[in-house]
Design a protein around this motif. Structure first.
Motif, PDB file in Angstrom:
ATOM      1  N   ILE A  84      33.646 -14.703   5.822  1.00  0.00           N
ATOM      2  CA  ILE A  84      34.442 -15.817   6.331  1.00  0.00           C
ATOM      3  C   ILE A  84      34.711 -15.593   7.811  1.00  0.00           C
ATOM      4  O   ILE A  84      34.989 -14.472   8.238  1.00  0.00           O
ATOM      5  N   GLN A  85      34.585 -16.656   8.544  1.00  0.00           N
ATOM      6  CA  GLN A  85      34.886 -16.557   9.962  1.00  0.00           C
ATOM      7  C   GLN A  85      35.679 -17.792  10.353  1.00  0.00           C
ATOM      8  O   GLN A  85      35.257 -18.914  10.073  1.00  0.00           O
ATOM      9  N   THR A  86      36.823 -17.609  10.963  1.00  0.00           N
ATOM     10  CA  THR A  86      37.569 -18.786  11.407  1.00  0.00           C
ATOM     11  C   THR A  86      37.740 -18.751  12.909  1.00  0.00           C
ATOM     12  O   THR A  86      37.800 -17.687  13.510  1.00  0.00           O
ATOM     13  N   ASN A  87      37.774 -19.928  13.485  1.00  0.00           N
ATOM     14  CA  ASN A  87      37.889 -20.031  14.923  1.00  0.00           C
ATOM     15  C   ASN A  87      38.973 -21.050  15.270  1.00  0.00           C
ATOM     16  O   ASN A  87      38.778 -22.237  15.094  1.00  0.00           O
ATOM     17  N   GLU A  88      40.117 -20.529  15.692  1.00  0.00           N
ATOM     18  CA  GLU A  88      41.248 -21.376  16.081  1.00  0.00           C
ATOM     19  C   GLU A  88      41.583 -22.436  15.031  1.00  0.00           C
ATOM     20  O   GLU A  88      41.860 -23.587  15.347  1.00  0.00           O
ATOM     21  N   LEU A  89      41.537 -22.022  13.796  1.00  0.00           N
ATOM     22  CA  LEU A  89      41.834 -22.940  12.691  1.00  0.00           C
ATOM     23  C   LEU A  89      43.299 -23.395  12.764  1.00  0.00           C
ATOM     24  O   LEU A  89      44.205 -22.581  12.897  1.00  0.00           O
ATOM     25  N   THR A  90      43.482 -24.694  12.707  1.00  0.00           N
ATOM     26  CA  THR A  90      44.824 -25.262  12.891  1.00  0.00           C
ATOM     27  C   THR A  90      45.086 -26.344  11.866  1.00  0.00           C
ATOM     28  O   THR A  90      44.198 -27.131  11.546  1.00  0.00           O
ATOM     29  N   LYS A  91      46.301 -26.350  11.341  1.00  0.00           N
ATOM     30  CA  LYS A  91      46.693 -27.452  10.459  1.00  0.00           C
ATOM     31  C   LYS A  91      48.095 -27.920  10.817  1.00  0.00           C
ATOM     32  O   LYS A  91      49.033 -27.131  10.871  1.00  0.00           O
ATOM     33  N   LYS A  92      48.190 -29.203  11.085  1.00  0.00           N
ATOM     34  CA  LYS A  92      49.508 -29.770  11.371  1.00  0.00           C
ATOM     35  C   LYS A  92      49.891 -30.739  10.270  1.00  0.00           C
ATOM     36  O   LYS A  92      49.053 -31.492   9.781  1.00  0.00           O
ATOM     37  N   PHE A  93      51.143 -30.716   9.900  1.00  0.00           N
ATOM     38  CA  PHE A  93      51.703 -31.754   9.026  1.00  0.00           C
ATOM     39  C   PHE A  93      52.710 -32.508   9.871  1.00  0.00           C
ATOM     40  O   PHE A  93      53.840 -32.082  10.027  1.00  0.00           O
ATOM     41  N   GLY A  94      52.289 -33.591  10.447  1.00  0.00           N
ATOM     42  CA  GLY A  94      53.165 -34.313  11.374  1.00  0.00           C
ATOM     43  C   GLY A  94      53.429 -33.427  12.579  1.00  0.00           C
ATOM     44  O   GLY A  94      52.495 -32.964  13.233  1.00  0.00           O
ATOM     45  N   ASP A  95      54.696 -33.145  12.828  1.00  0.00           N
ATOM     46  CA  ASP A  95      55.057 -32.311  13.978  1.00  0.00           C
ATOM     47  C   ASP A  95      54.963 -30.827  13.660  1.00  0.00           C
ATOM     48  O   ASP A  95      54.890 -29.995  14.548  1.00  0.00           O
ATOM     49  N   LEU A  96      54.976 -30.548  12.359  1.00  0.00           N
ATOM     50  CA  LEU A  96      54.998 -29.150  11.953  1.00  0.00           C
ATOM     51  C   LEU A  96      53.603 -28.527  12.059  1.00  0.00           C
ATOM     52  O   LEU A  96      52.650 -29.030  11.487  1.00  0.00           O
ATOM     53  N   PRO A 100      41.116 -29.122   8.069  1.00  0.00           N
ATOM     54  CA  PRO A 100      41.832 -28.608   9.231  1.00  0.00           C
ATOM     55  C   PRO A 100      42.065 -29.732  10.248  1.00  0.00           C
ATOM     56  O   PRO A 100      41.240 -30.628  10.372  1.00  0.00           O
ATOM     57  N   THR A 101      43.199 -29.656  10.941  1.00  0.00           N
ATOM     58  CA  THR A 101      43.443 -30.613  12.011  1.00  0.00           C
ATOM     59  C   THR A 101      42.538 -30.273  13.195  1.00  0.00           C
ATOM     60  O   THR A 101      42.060 -31.150  13.903  1.00  0.00           O
ATOM     61  N   ASP A 102      42.315 -28.978  13.372  1.00  0.00           N
ATOM     62  CA  ASP A 102      41.528 -28.521  14.505  1.00  0.00           C
ATOM     63  C   ASP A 102      40.887 -27.187  14.182  1.00  0.00           C
ATOM     64  O   ASP A 102      41.305 -26.517  13.256  1.00  0.00           O
ATOM     65  N   GLY A 103      39.898 -26.818  14.988  1.00  0.00           N
ATOM     66  CA  GLY A 103      39.272 -25.531  14.792  1.00  0.00           C
ATOM     67  C   GLY A 103      38.178 -25.591  13.741  1.00  0.00           C
ATOM     68  O   GLY A 103      37.993 -26.613  13.080  1.00  0.00           O
ATOM     69  N   THR A 104      37.451 -24.469  13.617  1.00  0.00           N
ATOM     70  CA  THR A 104      36.349 -24.450  12.660  1.00  0.00           C
ATOM     71  C   THR A 104      36.433 -23.185  11.810  1.00  0.00           C
ATOM     72  O   THR A 104      37.141 -22.245  12.152  1.00  0.00           O
ATOM     73  N   ALA A 105      35.680 -23.202  10.745  1.00  0.00           N
ATOM     74  CA  ALA A 105      35.580 -22.005   9.920  1.00  0.00           C
ATOM     75  C   ALA A 105      34.296 -22.074   9.115  1.00  0.00           C
ATOM     76  O   ALA A 105      33.840 -23.159   8.749  1.00  0.00           O
ATOM     77  N   THR A 106      33.712 -20.918   8.866  1.00  0.00           N
ATOM     78  CA  THR A 106      32.584 -20.878   7.945  1.00  0.00           C
ATOM     79  C   THR A 106      32.962 -19.995   6.765  1.00  0.00           C
ATOM     80  O   THR A 106      33.645 -18.984   6.920  1.00  0.00           O
ATOM     81  N   VAL A 107      32.513 -20.423   5.608  1.00  0.00           N
ATOM     82  CA  VAL A 107      32.697 -19.646   4.389  1.00  0.00           C
ATOM     83  C   VAL A 107      31.308 -19.487   3.789  1.00  0.00           C
ATOM     84  O   VAL A 107      30.610 -20.478   3.600  1.00  0.00           O
ATOM     85  N   ALA A 108      30.893 -18.253   3.544  1.00  0.00           N
ATOM     86  CA  ALA A 108      29.535 -17.972   3.084  1.00  0.00           C
ATOM     87  C   ALA A 108      28.527 -18.650   4.009  1.00  0.00           C
ATOM     88  O   ALA A 108      27.565 -19.282   3.562  1.00  0.00           O
ATOM     89  N   ASP A 109      28.772 -18.538   5.295  1.00  0.00           N
ATOM     90  CA  ASP A 109      27.892 -19.099   6.332  1.00  0.00           C
ATOM     91  C   ASP A 109      27.788 -20.618   6.298  1.00  0.00           C
ATOM     92  O   ASP A 109      26.876 -21.199   6.882  1.00  0.00           O
ATOM     93  N   LEU A 110      28.697 -21.273   5.627  1.00  0.00           N
ATOM     94  CA  LEU A 110      28.662 -22.735   5.570  1.00  0.00           C
ATOM     95  C   LEU A 110      29.916 -23.291   6.237  1.00  0.00           C
ATOM     96  O   LEU A 110      31.012 -22.739   6.082  1.00  0.00           O
ATOM     97  N   ASP A 111      29.730 -24.373   6.954  1.00  0.00           N
ATOM     98  CA  ASP A 111      30.852 -24.979   7.661  1.00  0.00           C
ATOM     99  C   ASP A 111      31.787 -25.680   6.670  1.00  0.00           C
ATOM    100  O   ASP A 111      31.346 -26.508   5.871  1.00  0.00           O
ATOM    101  N   ILE A 112      33.063 -25.362   6.734  1.00  0.00           N
ATOM    102  CA  ILE A 112      33.976 -25.937   5.732  1.00  0.00           C
ATOM    103  C   ILE A 112      34.170 -27.440   5.902  1.00  0.00           C
ATOM    104  O   ILE A 112      34.583 -28.123   4.984  1.00  0.00           O
ATOM    105  N   LYS A 113      33.913 -27.942   7.103  1.00  0.00           N
ATOM    106  CA  LYS A 113      34.081 -29.387   7.286  1.00  0.00           C
ATOM    107  C   LYS A 113      32.811 -30.131   6.893  1.00  0.00           C
ATOM    108  O   LYS A 113      32.860 -31.107   6.151  1.00  0.00           O
ATOM    109  N   LYS A 114      31.681 -29.664   7.426  1.00  0.00           N
ATOM    110  CA  LYS A 114      30.431 -30.404   7.202  1.00  0.00           C
ATOM    111  C   LYS A 114      29.831 -30.135   5.830  1.00  0.00           C
ATOM    112  O   LYS A 114      29.318 -31.040   5.182  1.00  0.00           O
ATOM    113  N   ASP A 115      29.869 -28.872   5.416  1.00  0.00           N
ATOM    114  CA  ASP A 115      29.196 -28.520   4.162  1.00  0.00           C
ATOM    115  C   ASP A 115      30.203 -28.238   3.057  1.00  0.00           C
ATOM    116  O   ASP A 115      30.010 -27.344   2.240  1.00  0.00           O
ATOM    117  N   ASP A 116      31.269 -29.026   3.033  1.00  0.00           N
ATOM    118  CA  ASP A 116      32.343 -28.716   2.074  1.00  0.00           C
ATOM    119  C   ASP A 116      31.841 -28.631   0.632  1.00  0.00           C
ATOM    120  O   ASP A 116      32.227 -27.758  -0.121  1.00  0.00           O
TER     121      ASP A 116
END
Ligand SMILES: Nc1ncnc2c1ncn2[C@@H]1O[C@H](COP(=O)(O)OP(=O)(O)OP(=O)(O)O)[C@@H](O)[C@H]1O
Ligand SMILES: [Mg+2]
Lengths: 390, 344
Positions: free
Chosen positions: B7-19, B58-74
């Protein structure tokens, strides 16, 4: 291959939902109790028994100058003396009855038409016209029912006398010499159960999708089990499809239970094809499935889901023509009614069950339900996918 | 090199409204390791896990899990992972077997594969006898065992465990921990787990990320983390003062050298401090305030001390001081507020 997997996954999700359902005693009891309760409630609000009527002012007009008309009048008066149901008065013609009803002097009228004797002599059924005050649907329904019942009874009585001397060619005319024609009634049979049963069937199907579906999803969301499905490599649609299948099954079972209850306990008769009745139930599912999914996608929590459902369901229940004929509603409400799928489902169901209509008679209804369903599916499916991916 | 990374994450960010629940988190998890997230309630552990499991975008940032992009290859990611989430993923009215069967079917196992796998997994957690009983009749520990093996049906390369021992008794806790370790050593499954229990993190994890208010504040092996504060000028000491008062605690806290104070019970405090003469200062301050010290024990630093050291002692620590005494579970060290027991 993909489609096959999607179907297989949704079938298993449906299996799971039904298994859970079948093991919940509460749910099973509700499944049975709800329709029964509804029918009984309806029965109390709208009493159907002739015995409950007393001293209802009714005008009687004999436009027939023959002996059969006279005979009928005598029978009616004789019967009324025993039961005290009506206070009979006279009127000159149909118009006069109408005026008297408008004036509030009478609640209804019985008309023996001009050719009554002639018809019966000719071996045909003699028609009696019943008119009621439609501005008061309950009373109208009640009066109609009572009068129809009375006339039926009288018919049977007359038939016994006629059987021995019968030379007529129509058996129906012998067994049932009098037949009732209801003037100005919206549609259908006089029994109120007969009137509401089709609507209630359409309604439970609607409810299973409109409340059952959002509830099923938001419940799993709240308890966290939905994550188990979402984290599996299955198509998001398999989840909603599985739930739709389960809810449809539940709604259909309940609809059929209502039909059986109505037939066994309340004497409702289906005149049309039962297969068309089932088809209409499925079409009702189709017409509501999109709306159900849409609401599901907008609701995060179970409570919100229930609240939205309730606010949407009530107008539908009352404007869909389940309990009152739409024709009796004010104009703007009729406009709202005309865009609700339940209106069409109820109407189609009623036409088939009561009037024995075939597919050709309900094409408008079918078309509306299919189009409404497809439009909302197109809107709701992308919404659902998005909501699952928040 | 990427071969080694699960697993590799890069500036992974999650916002819930202002939080900002997760704030620009970057880290790697190596294949075959047990990686832990340690943090108090609301730190963002669950949110991080949910993003990596493709349950939340994620609101922002990227991550791969098992070399797959969590956003594109969910969708593909899902085939490689298993999740034991905070809440039980099980249906009470179904039996263990039926629960497992449902998920086996969702993972496209054939009938034979399924039967074999379910038997094997049930045996692994000694639950064969219970397989035809409805989950609703199980104890919490039994439920969790089934819950864990449910996540293993697809033989995932990467297993996420979100607070896997929350609400379990010491015996079940020990069993689950042993099971996690066994999975890791025997099947070489990469494991990411979250916990707020220091002992758990310490004994299970190869590497540990300490997460607080959405940020990773430290990341290393448990040993290295502890070394961080066990140097010469760092001191962790436990004192018994029978006539301990709140004023004493407050004056101590005001000392320059004192980093944190936790009140263990009515008479005991634990002080973390740094500076050469810290020990003298502490003793003097207590005595000056009229305190009678009956015993003093200098301690090896625990992960808890590391956490306190890193996050400082600000508003939230005041609350911790109060709660800690009540929150000592069977494991000894438990961090942060309680009240987050498993519901069900
Ligand atoms: N769906 C959501 N909507 C709004 N806020 C959320 C949501 N999920 C989490 N949060 C907030 O994000 C923050 C991080 O929550 P998260 O559940 O990730 O913490 P955690 O470290 O897992 O804590 P715990 O130990 O209590 O499980 C919290 O402040 C929480 O209130
Ligand atoms: Mg959490």
């Amino acid at each position: 291959m993909k489609a096959k997997q999607l179907l297989s996954h949704s079938a298993w999700i449906c299996w799971k939902d039904l298994l859970e359902f079948a093991r919940s005693k509460m749910a099973l009891v509700m499944l049975l109790l709800m329709p029964l309760f509804m029918m009984i409630m309806v029965g109390f609000i709208f009493p159907d028994s002739a015995a409950m009527m007393e001293d209802v002012p009714i005008a009687l007009v004999d436009l027939d100058s023959g002996p059969m008309g006279e005979n009928f009048t005598m029978q009616l008066e004789g019967l009324n003396e025993q039961t005290g149901m009506m206070v009979l008065s006279g009127a000159t013609d149909i118009e006069d009855i109408r005026t008297q009803i408008y004036a509030g002097d009478i609640d209804g009228g019985i008309v023996i038409p001009a050719n009554f004797t002639q018809n019966i002599m000719a071996g045909q059924q003699g028609t009696i016209i019943i008119m009621t005050d439609q501005s008061n649907p309950q009373l109208s329904m009640q009066t109609q029912q009572a009068l129809s019942y009375v006339i039926d009874e009288m018919g049977t009585y007359a038939a016994i006398g006629m059987l021995s001397a019968s030379d007529s060619n129509t058996t129906l005319a012998t067994v049932q010499p009098y037949t009732v024609e209801i003037e100005d009634l919206v549609e259908g049979d006089p029994s109120y159960f007969q009137f509401v049963a089709p609507g209630i069937m359409a309604m439970v199907v609607m409810m299973s999708l409109m409340t059952g579906l959002p509830h099923a999803i938001s419940y799993e969301k709240d308890t966290g089990t939905l994550d188990g499905m979402l984290v599996a490599p299955i198509h998001r649609l398999a989840i909603i499809l599985g739930k739709v299948l389960a809810q449809t099954t539940r709604g259909m079972i309940q609809g059929i239970l209502i039909l059986l209850l109505a037939m066994l306990l309340f004497g409702v008769v289906i005149y049309g094809n039962i297969l068309i009745v089932l088809l209409i139930m499925l079409l009702t599912v189709l017409s509501f499935v999109g709306l159900g999914i849409l609401v599901t996608s907008f609701t995060d929590k179970e409570e919100t889901a229930s609240m939205i459902m309730m606010t949407m369901m009530f107008p539908m229940m009352f404007l869909g023509g389940v309990f009152f004929p739409i024709e009796q509603m004010p104009g703007f409400m009729q406009t709202i009614s005309s865009v609700l799928p339940l209106t069409y489902a109820t109407s189609a169901m009623r036409k088939v069950m009561i009037l024995g209509a075939g597919m050709g008679d309900i094409t408008t209804e079918i078309l509306f339900m299919v189009i409404f369903g497809l439009v909302f599916l197109l809107i709701s499916v992308p919404m659902f996918k998005r909501a699952m991916n928040k | 090199m990427t071969e080694e990374i699960a697993i590799q994450t890069n500036e992974l960010t999650k916002k819930f409204g202002d939080l900002v629940a997760v704030d620009k988190v970057s880290f790697d998890v190596k294949k075959g390791e047990i990686f832990g997230f340690l943090g108090p309630n609301g730190a963002g552990k669950t949110t991080t896990i949910r993003m990596l499991c493709t349950l939340t975008r994620p609101t922002d940032g990227t991550a791969t899990v098992a070399d797959l992009d969590i956003k594109k290859d969910d969708h593909e990611v899902r085939g490689h992972i298993g999740l034991v989430s905070e809440k039980l993923i099980m249906y009470d009215r179904l039996t263990a077997y039926e629960n497992l069967k449902l998920f086996a079917k969702l993972y496209n196992l054939s009938k034979d594969q399924m039967e074999k796998k379910i038997d094997e997994l049930l045996k692994l957690v000694h639950m064969e006898k219970w397989k035809d009983k409805q989950i609703g009749t199980y104890s919490t520990g039994m439920k969790q065992r089934i819950n864990v093996i449910r996540a293993l049906l697809n033989e995932p390369e990467i297993l996420f465990l979100d607070e896997p021992t929350l609400g379990l008794d010491p015996q079940s806790t020990a069993e689950i921990r042993e099971f996690i370790r066994k999975l890791n050593t025997e099947l070489n499954t990469t494991i990411i787990l979250t916990t707020h229990m220091m002992v758990e993190a310490d004994m299970l994890c190869d590497r540990l990320g300490i997460i607080d208010r959405g940020k990773i504040v430290a990341l290393d092996t448990p040993e290295n983390l502890k070394k961080m504060i066990s140097g010469n000028d760092n001191l962790v000491t436990e004192m018994n003062i029978p006539n301990l008062t709140n004023t004493m605690v407050e004056t101590l806290q005001a000392c320059e050298c004192v980093k944190t104070i936790s009140r263990l019970d009515n008479t005991k405090i634990k002080v973390q401090a740094n500076g050469d003469d810290a020990f003298d200062i502490i003793l003097d301050t207590v005595r000056a305030g009229g305190g009678k010290i009956t015993s003093v024990k200098n301690l090896e630093p625990t992960l808890e001390d590391v956490f306190l050291h890193i996050t400082g002692r600000e508003v939230r620590d005041q609350a911790n001081v109060k709660q800690r005494a009540e929150n000592r579970g069977p494991d000894g060290h438990s961090m942060g507020g309680g009240g987050n027991r498993r519901v069900r």
